[in-house]
Write a protein that holds these residues in place. Structure first.
Motif, PDB file in Angstrom:
ATOM      1  N   THR A 121     -31.715   5.368   2.405  1.00 16.80           N
ATOM      2  CA  THR A 121     -32.115   4.425   3.443  1.00 16.80           C
ATOM      3  C   THR A 121     -31.278   3.169   3.288  1.00 16.80           C
ATOM      4  N   TRP A 122     -30.563   2.844   4.322  1.00 22.86           N
ATOM      5  CA  TRP A 122     -29.660   1.704   4.278  1.00 22.86           C
ATOM      6  C   TRP A 122     -30.118   0.618   5.227  1.00 22.86           C
ATOM      7  N   ARG A 123     -29.776  -0.596   4.865  1.00 25.23           N
ATOM      8  CA  ARG A 123     -30.023  -1.733   5.742  1.00 25.23           C
ATOM      9  C   ARG A 123     -28.689  -2.383   6.061  1.00 25.23           C
ATOM     10  N   LYS A 124     -28.450  -2.537   7.329  1.00 30.64           N
ATOM     11  CA  LYS A 124     -27.220  -3.195   7.723  1.00 30.64           C
ATOM     12  C   LYS A 124     -27.372  -4.697   7.521  1.00 30.64           C
ATOM     13  N   TYR A 125     -26.415  -5.291   6.892  1.00 26.17           N
ATOM     14  CA  TYR A 125     -26.510  -6.724   6.655  1.00 26.17           C
ATOM     15  C   TYR A 125     -25.323  -7.487   7.199  1.00 26.17           C
ATOM     16  N   GLY A 126     -24.407  -6.800   7.796  1.00 22.73           N
ATOM     17  CA  GLY A 126     -23.285  -7.526   8.346  1.00 22.73           C
ATOM     18  C   GLY A 126     -22.330  -6.645   9.105  1.00 22.73           C
ATOM     19  N   GLN A 127     -21.518  -7.286   9.864  1.00 19.81           N
ATOM     20  CA  GLN A 127     -20.508  -6.579  10.657  1.00 19.81           C
ATOM     21  C   GLN A 127     -19.347  -7.527  10.824  1.00 19.81           C
ATOM     22  N   LYS A 128     -18.169  -7.000  10.676  1.00 20.50           N
ATOM     23  CA  LYS A 128     -17.008  -7.878  10.719  1.00 20.50           C
ATOM     24  C   LYS A 128     -15.834  -7.164  11.351  1.00 20.50           C
ATOM     25  N   MET A 129     -15.140  -7.874  12.198  1.00 24.39           N
ATOM     26  CA  MET A 129     -13.896  -7.354  12.727  1.00 24.39           C
ATOM     27  C   MET A 129     -12.762  -7.812  11.814  1.00 24.39           C
ATOM     28  N   LEU A 130     -12.176  -6.842  11.144  1.00 23.26           N
ATOM     29  CA  LEU A 130     -11.114  -7.182  10.211  1.00 23.26           C
ATOM     30  C   LEU A 130      -9.794  -7.340  10.952  1.00 23.26           C
ATOM     31  N   THR A 131      -8.942  -8.057  10.308  1.00 20.69           N
ATOM     32  CA  THR A 131      -7.620  -8.235  10.917  1.00 20.69           C
ATOM     33  C   THR A 131      -6.886  -6.908  10.938  1.00 20.69           C
ATOM     34  N   ASN A 132      -6.153  -6.704  11.992  1.00 20.54           N
ATOM     35  CA  ASN A 132      -5.385  -5.467  12.173  1.00 20.54           C
ATOM     36  C   ASN A 132      -6.272  -4.243  12.275  1.00 20.54           C
ATOM     37  N   ALA A 133      -7.540  -4.457  12.582  1.00 17.97           N
ATOM     38  CA  ALA A 133      -8.446  -3.328  12.765  1.00 17.97           C
ATOM     39  C   ALA A 133      -8.932  -3.326  14.211  1.00 17.97           C
ATOM     40  N   LYS A 134      -9.054  -2.133  14.736  1.00 19.65           N
ATOM     41  CA  LYS A 134      -9.492  -2.011  16.120  1.00 19.65           C
ATOM     42  C   LYS A 134     -11.003  -2.008  16.244  1.00 19.65           C
ATOM     43  N   TYR A 135     -11.667  -1.726  15.132  1.00 21.26           N
ATOM     44  CA  TYR A 135     -13.113  -1.582  15.194  1.00 21.26           C
ATOM     45  C   TYR A 135     -13.779  -2.433  14.116  1.00 21.26           C
ATOM     46  N   PHE A 136     -15.053  -2.671  14.331  1.00 21.99           N
ATOM     47  CA  PHE A 136     -15.815  -3.439  13.363  1.00 21.99           C
ATOM     48  C   PHE A 136     -15.970  -2.667  12.059  1.00 21.99           C
ATOM     49  N   ARG A 137     -15.995  -3.411  10.980  1.00 21.93           N
ATOM     50  CA  ARG A 137     -16.461  -2.828   9.723  1.00 21.93           C
ATOM     51  C   ARG A 137     -17.928  -3.211   9.591  1.00 21.93           C
ATOM     52  N   ASN A 138     -18.739  -2.240   9.227  1.00 23.36           N
ATOM     53  CA  ASN A 138     -20.176  -2.465   9.108  1.00 23.36           C
ATOM     54  C   ASN A 138     -20.574  -2.427   7.641  1.00 23.36           C
ATOM     55  N   TYR A 139     -21.449  -3.323   7.279  1.00 21.95           N
ATOM     56  CA  TYR A 139     -21.847  -3.476   5.886  1.00 21.95           C
ATOM     57  C   TYR A 139     -23.306  -3.052   5.725  1.00 21.95           C
ATOM     58  N   TYR A 140     -23.532  -2.161   4.807  1.00 24.62           N
ATOM     59  CA  TYR A 140     -24.879  -1.660   4.544  1.00 24.62           C
ATOM     60  C   TYR A 140     -25.204  -1.811   3.059  1.00 24.62           C
ATOM     61  N   ARG A 141     -26.445  -2.073   2.797  1.00 21.95           N
ATOM     62  CA  ARG A 141     -26.920  -2.056   1.410  1.00 21.95           C
ATOM     63  C   ARG A 141     -28.146  -1.162   1.336  1.00 21.95           C
ATOM     64  N   CYS A 142     -28.421  -0.717   0.143  1.00 19.24           N
ATOM     65  CA  CYS A 142     -29.590   0.140  -0.037  1.00 19.24           C
ATOM     66  C   CYS A 142     -30.844  -0.632   0.348  1.00 19.24           C
ATOM     67  N   ALA A 143     -31.732   0.043   1.045  1.00 16.53           N
ATOM     68  CA  ALA A 143     -32.973  -0.604   1.453  1.00 16.53           C
ATOM     69  C   ALA A 143     -33.833  -0.993   0.265  1.00 16.53           C
ATOM     70  N   HIS A 144     -33.533  -0.400  -0.870  1.00 19.16           N
ATOM     71  CA  HIS A 144     -34.311  -0.704  -2.082  1.00 19.16           C
ATOM     72  C   HIS A 144     -33.565  -1.678  -2.985  1.00 19.16           C
ATOM     73  N   MET A 145     -32.723  -2.456  -2.394  1.00 24.70           N
ATOM     74  CA  MET A 145     -31.957  -3.409  -3.188  1.00 24.70           C
ATOM     75  C   MET A 145     -32.882  -4.393  -3.896  1.00 24.70           C
ATOM     76  N   TYR A 146     -33.915  -4.794  -3.220  1.00 25.22           N
ATOM     77  CA  TYR A 146     -34.771  -5.826  -3.785  1.00 25.22           C
ATOM     78  C   TYR A 146     -35.965  -5.243  -4.549  1.00 25.22           C
ATOM     79  N   ASP A 147     -36.595  -4.258  -3.978  1.00 22.88           N
ATOM     80  CA  ASP A 147     -37.789  -3.756  -4.659  1.00 22.88           C
ATOM     81  C   ASP A 147     -37.448  -2.914  -5.872  1.00 22.88           C
ATOM     82  N   GLN A 148     -36.258  -2.298  -5.882  1.00 25.78           N
ATOM     83  CA  GLN A 148     -35.874  -1.497  -7.043  1.00 25.78           C
ATOM     84  C   GLN A 148     -34.541  -1.945  -7.622  1.00 25.78           C
ATOM     85  N   HIS A 149     -34.040  -3.045  -7.140  1.00 25.86           N
ATOM     86  CA  HIS A 149     -32.789  -3.603  -7.654  1.00 25.86           C
ATOM     87  C   HIS A 149     -31.648  -2.603  -7.566  1.00 25.86           C
TER      88      HIS A 149
END
Length: 300
Positions: free
Chosen positions: A145-173
């Motif tokens: 289970t992932w949670r999206k926490y960001g999206q960025k258009m990188l230079t020289n990239a045609k599409y966004f890069r999407n950033y995900y972290r584990c949904a259990h980042m906080y409750d299970q570190h």
DNA sequence: GACATTTGACCTAA
DNA sequence: TTAGGTCAAATGTC
């Protein structure tokens, strides 16, 4: 289970070719087992009982050997050669995080954020070395289970890069993170880069369930042999069952719209992965056959 | 209302 | 200075 990976002393092309061929043969055997025995997963082959799960492990072992040989064969200083024997256990597959656990620790965000981070504190990752990377024509469910926490258009990239972290980042570190970037328009190609390992309880390791392996719907997954990827990578994606009516499977609740494209399945039919339990074995067998055909040394 | 995603701003390594 | 990564308020969805 501690299936030792026995690395050949010769890491040359020949050895890698043999490993790939062995993996292909195992996959073919597995295909037979799965095709002709859908009840017990056991079938008489050459006078001995061949269990599908063993074959799966053999395939994994073979592919892993090849990966290690590739990595070890490169004369790169930043390539960390494992000093301890690598076992199948090292390749931790992932399962769905239990829904029950998901309901725990609601409201963790603010608590943890306020207590562990400076405001706008260190935003850079400590290490830029990816743990695992794969390229595929579709986005598959990796079982977490992932949670999206960001999206960025990188230079020289045609599409966004999407950033995900584990949904259990906080409750299970759990510090697992992944980046998903579309890298090609036609045919659609997505590169998913994983960082760190899942430490949440949902991760499963050597107890690979056959169902997990069966439910694989991606005929164009390309393993990255990138030099800077550790040999002791985890296998972060857990194959999920394709369904005739269902589209590609995403482990996140909703993948970025601009990233999702699949010629077989309409975008607007995406469903949460936890709702998908059916397996389309025909599709999976097609995948296996494709893999078998593609595993020749030429395509490699 | 709770939770997930979006998005602009901020931070830091290179 | 710039680009990549992350934060967190705003917004969307169920």
């Amino acid at each position: 289970m501690e299936n030792q990976l026995l690395l050949p002393t010769n890491y040359g092309k020949k050895a890698m070719e043999e490993e790939l061929i062995r993996g292909r043969d195992m996959a073919n055997q597995l295909l037979e087992v799965l095709t002709f025995d859908d009840k017990s997963n056991i079938r008489e082959v050459k006078g001995s009982n061949i269990v599908a799960e063993d074959l799966v492990l053999e395939v994994l072992k073979s592919l892993t050997n090849t990966l290690l040989m590739l990595n070890n064969g490169k004369e790169s200083n930043d390539m960390a050669v494992p000093t301890t024997p690598t076992t199948i256990r090292d390749f931790s597959f992932s399962s769905n995080c239990p829904k029950m656990e998901e309901d725990l620790d609601r409201g963790y965000k603010k608590f943890e954020t306020l207590n562990t981070k400076n405001p706008k504190g260190s935003n850079k990752r400590k290490s830029s070395a990816p743990t695992w990377e794969k390229t595929a024509s579709i986005l598959i469910d990796d079982g977490h289970t992932w949670r999206k926490y960001g999206q960025k258009m990188l230079t020289n990239a045609k599409y966004f890069r999407n950033y995900y972290r584990c949904a259990h980042m906080y409750d299970q570190h759990c510090e697992a993170i992944k980046h998903v970037q579309r890298i090609q328009e036609n045919p659609p190609l997505y590169r998913t880069t994983y960082y760190d390992h899942h430490t949440c309880k949902s991760s499963y390791h050597s107890d690979i369930k056959l169902e997990s392996i069966l439910c694989y719907d991606d005929s164009s997954i390309l393993l990255s042999f990138d030099n800077n990827i550790s040999s002791e990578q985890e296998f972060p994606f857990r194959p999920r069952p394709p369904s005739p009516q269902l589209p590609l499977l995403a482990s996140t609740k909703e993948e970025p719209k601009e990233e999702i494209h699949n010629d077989r399945f309409p975008r607007d039919q995406l469903l949460p992965s936890e709702n998908l339990q059916l397996c389309d074995f025909d599709v999976y067998f097609d995948y296996l056959r494709d893999v078998s055909e593609l595993s020749s040394i030429e395509s490699f």
